[in-house]
Design a protein around this motif. Structure first.
Motif, PDB file in Angstrom:
ATOM      1  N   ALA A 181     -53.446  28.481 -32.032  1.00 37.78           N
ATOM      2  CA  ALA A 181     -52.784  27.762 -30.948  1.00 37.78           C
ATOM      3  C   ALA A 181     -51.309  27.636 -31.301  1.00 37.78           C
ATOM      4  CB  ALA A 181     -53.400  26.380 -30.748  1.00 37.78           C
ATOM      5  N   ASP A 182     -50.456  27.773 -30.311  1.00 36.55           N
ATOM      6  CA  ASP A 182     -49.024  27.605 -30.532  1.00 36.55           C
ATOM      7  C   ASP A 182     -48.717  26.123 -30.672  1.00 36.55           C
ATOM      8  OD1 ASP A 182     -48.518  30.328 -30.382  1.00 36.55           O
ATOM      9  OD2 ASP A 182     -48.253  30.270 -28.204  1.00 36.55           O
ATOM     10  N   THR A 214     -49.269  20.633 -29.277  1.00 30.86           N
ATOM     11  CA  THR A 214     -49.716  21.990 -28.999  1.00 30.86           C
ATOM     12  C   THR A 214     -48.991  22.475 -27.747  1.00 30.86           C
ATOM     13  OG1 THR A 214     -51.614  21.112 -27.809  1.00 30.86           O
ATOM     14  CG2 THR A 214     -51.980  21.798 -30.080  1.00 30.86           C
ATOM     15  N   VAL A 215     -48.585  23.724 -27.775  1.00 30.83           N
ATOM     16  CA  VAL A 215     -47.890  24.310 -26.635  1.00 30.83           C
ATOM     17  C   VAL A 215     -48.863  25.140 -25.812  1.00 30.83           C
ATOM     18  CG1 VAL A 215     -45.966  25.779 -25.933  1.00 30.83           C
ATOM     19  CG2 VAL A 215     -45.721  24.303 -27.915  1.00 30.83           C
ATOM     20  N   SER A 216     -49.768  25.839 -26.488  1.00 27.76           N
ATOM     21  CA  SER A 216     -50.811  26.581 -25.785  1.00 27.76           C
ATOM     22  C   SER A 216     -52.058  25.697 -25.700  1.00 27.76           C
ATOM     23  CB  SER A 216     -51.116  27.885 -26.519  1.00 27.76           C
ATOM     24  OG  SER A 216     -51.568  27.628 -27.831  1.00 27.76           O
ATOM     25  N   ARG A 220     -41.156  25.562 -34.196  1.00 31.63           N
ATOM     26  CA  ARG A 220     -42.182  26.228 -33.381  1.00 31.63           C
ATOM     27  C   ARG A 220     -43.003  27.104 -34.298  1.00 31.63           C
ATOM     28  NH1 ARG A 220     -41.005  26.444 -27.694  1.00 31.63           N
ATOM     29  NH2 ARG A 220     -43.145  27.082 -27.400  1.00 31.63           N
ATOM     30  N   GLY A 221     -44.267  27.197 -34.015  1.00 30.82           N
ATOM     31  CA  GLY A 221     -45.119  28.032 -34.837  1.00 30.82           C
ATOM     32  C   GLY A 221     -46.516  28.111 -34.266  1.00 30.82           C
ATOM     33  N   ARG A 222     -47.465  28.416 -35.138  1.00 30.99           N
ATOM     34  CA  ARG A 222     -48.839  28.470 -34.687  1.00 30.99           C
ATOM     35  C   ARG A 222     -49.727  27.820 -35.734  1.00 30.99           C
ATOM     36  NH1 ARG A 222     -48.012  33.726 -36.413  1.00 30.99           N
ATOM     37  NH2 ARG A 222     -49.479  34.406 -37.991  1.00 30.99           N
ATOM     38  N   ILE A 225     -38.710  23.784 -24.448  1.00 30.03           N
ATOM     39  CA  ILE A 225     -39.542  22.855 -25.192  1.00 30.03           C
ATOM     40  C   ILE A 225     -40.580  22.197 -24.294  1.00 30.03           C
ATOM     41  CG2 ILE A 225     -37.821  22.439 -26.979  1.00 30.03           C
ATOM     42  CD1 ILE A 225     -37.087  19.862 -25.604  1.00 30.03           C
ATOM     43  N   HIS A 226     -41.628  21.675 -24.916  1.00 25.69           N
ATOM     44  CA  HIS A 226     -42.723  21.018 -24.211  1.00 25.69           C
ATOM     45  C   HIS A 226     -42.200  19.754 -23.512  1.00 25.69           C
ATOM     46  CE1 HIS A 226     -46.491  18.837 -23.625  1.00 25.69           C
ATOM     47  NE2 HIS A 226     -47.075  20.025 -23.700  1.00 25.69           N
ATOM     48  N   PRO A 227     -42.747  19.403 -22.346  1.00 30.89           N
ATOM     49  CA  PRO A 227     -42.290  18.186 -21.647  1.00 30.89           C
ATOM     50  C   PRO A 227     -42.391  16.914 -22.503  1.00 30.89           C
ATOM     51  CG  PRO A 227     -43.625  19.526 -20.186  1.00 30.89           C
ATOM     52  CD  PRO A 227     -43.688  20.173 -21.540  1.00 30.89           C
ATOM     53  N   ASN A 228     -43.433  16.788 -23.338  1.00 23.77           N
ATOM     54  CA  ASN A 228     -43.535  15.611 -24.209  1.00 23.77           C
ATOM     55  C   ASN A 228     -42.388  15.578 -25.218  1.00 23.77           C
ATOM     56  OD1 ASN A 228     -45.818  14.570 -23.024  1.00 23.77           O
ATOM     57  ND2 ASN A 228     -47.212  15.245 -24.616  1.00 23.77           N
ATOM     58  N   THR A 229     -42.003  16.739 -25.701  1.00 23.07           N
ATOM     59  CA  THR A 229     -40.885  16.821 -26.639  1.00 23.07           C
ATOM     60  C   THR A 229     -39.605  16.380 -25.948  1.00 23.07           C
ATOM     61  OG1 THR A 229     -41.961  18.640 -27.808  1.00 23.07           O
ATOM     62  CG2 THR A 229     -39.590  18.373 -28.153  1.00 23.07           C
ATOM     63  N   ARG A 230     -39.404  16.832 -24.732  1.00 23.49           N
ATOM     64  CA  ARG A 230     -38.213  16.460 -23.975  1.00 23.49           C
ATOM     65  C   ARG A 230     -38.147  14.946 -23.771  1.00 23.49           C
ATOM     66  NH1 ARG A 230     -35.630  20.057 -21.514  1.00 23.49           N
ATOM     67  NH2 ARG A 230     -37.413  21.352 -21.058  1.00 23.49           N
TER      68      ARG A 230
END
Length: 182
Positions: free
Chosen positions: A117-118, A144-146, A106-108, A6-11
């Protein structure tokens, strides 16, 4: 939930949510500070379950508004999704509400011009008060992940699901440790 991807912000937000569940009325020292994650606040939104089973967005940060290209307040969160994706997201929201744990979608995101963008949307239940099991509000993070640059400044028009990590309802029980001395 698979937290290693998972993204650092999510963590950070999940850790803060878990601390709030442990100590809802107090302040727990040692947690992340808002000044350490300035972009996080702009990506947060709040949902509320209505009598007609819609999930209204009550408030959304500036980054969320910019990414979807419109104000989301008083809009049904499920309207961001279509077809089977809408059904899956609705089921995920129900699971989070019933189980009381966070979930990740998760998606786009796609623009009208086809840029993609992911995305990672994290949802955490908010309780109505001390001792209450009613969960009609959720805290969300739209991340956004990407690279957002891939969207070329265009708003996300369509959301597609690629993975849903529902709440992990496994209970951690006491652990038994055997110590032998000869």
């Amino acid at each position: 939930m698979v937290e290693h991807s998972i993204h650092p912000n999510t963590r950070v937000l999940l850790e803060a949510w878990r601390r709030m569940q442990t100590e809802p009325d107090g302040h727990i020292a040692g947690g992340p500070c808002v000044t350490e994650h300035e972009d996080l606040i702009e990506r947060i939104f709040v949902l509320e379950l209505m009598d007609d089973r819609s999930w209204l967005v009550r408030t959304a940060g500036e980054a969320v508004t910019a990414l979807v290209g419109r104000r989301l307040a008083n809009q049904n969160f499920l309207d961001l999704w279509s077809g089977p994706d809408r059904i899956m997201v609705g089921a995920c929201l129900d699971a989070i509400r019933i189980d009381g744990g966070p979930g990740v979608i998760r998606g786009r995101g796609e623009t009208l011009q086809g840029a993609r963008a992911d995305l990672e949307v994290t949802l955490m239940p908010l309780s109505a008060g001390a001792g209450s099991t009613a969960r009609t509000r959720m805290l969300g993070l739209y991340q956004t992940v990407s690279s957002e640059g891939a969207l070329n400044g265009q708003p996300v028009f369509r959301h597609r699901v690629s993975m849903i990590a529902p709440p992990d309802t496994r209970r951690v029980g006491p652990k038994l440790r055997l110590v032998a001395s000869n």
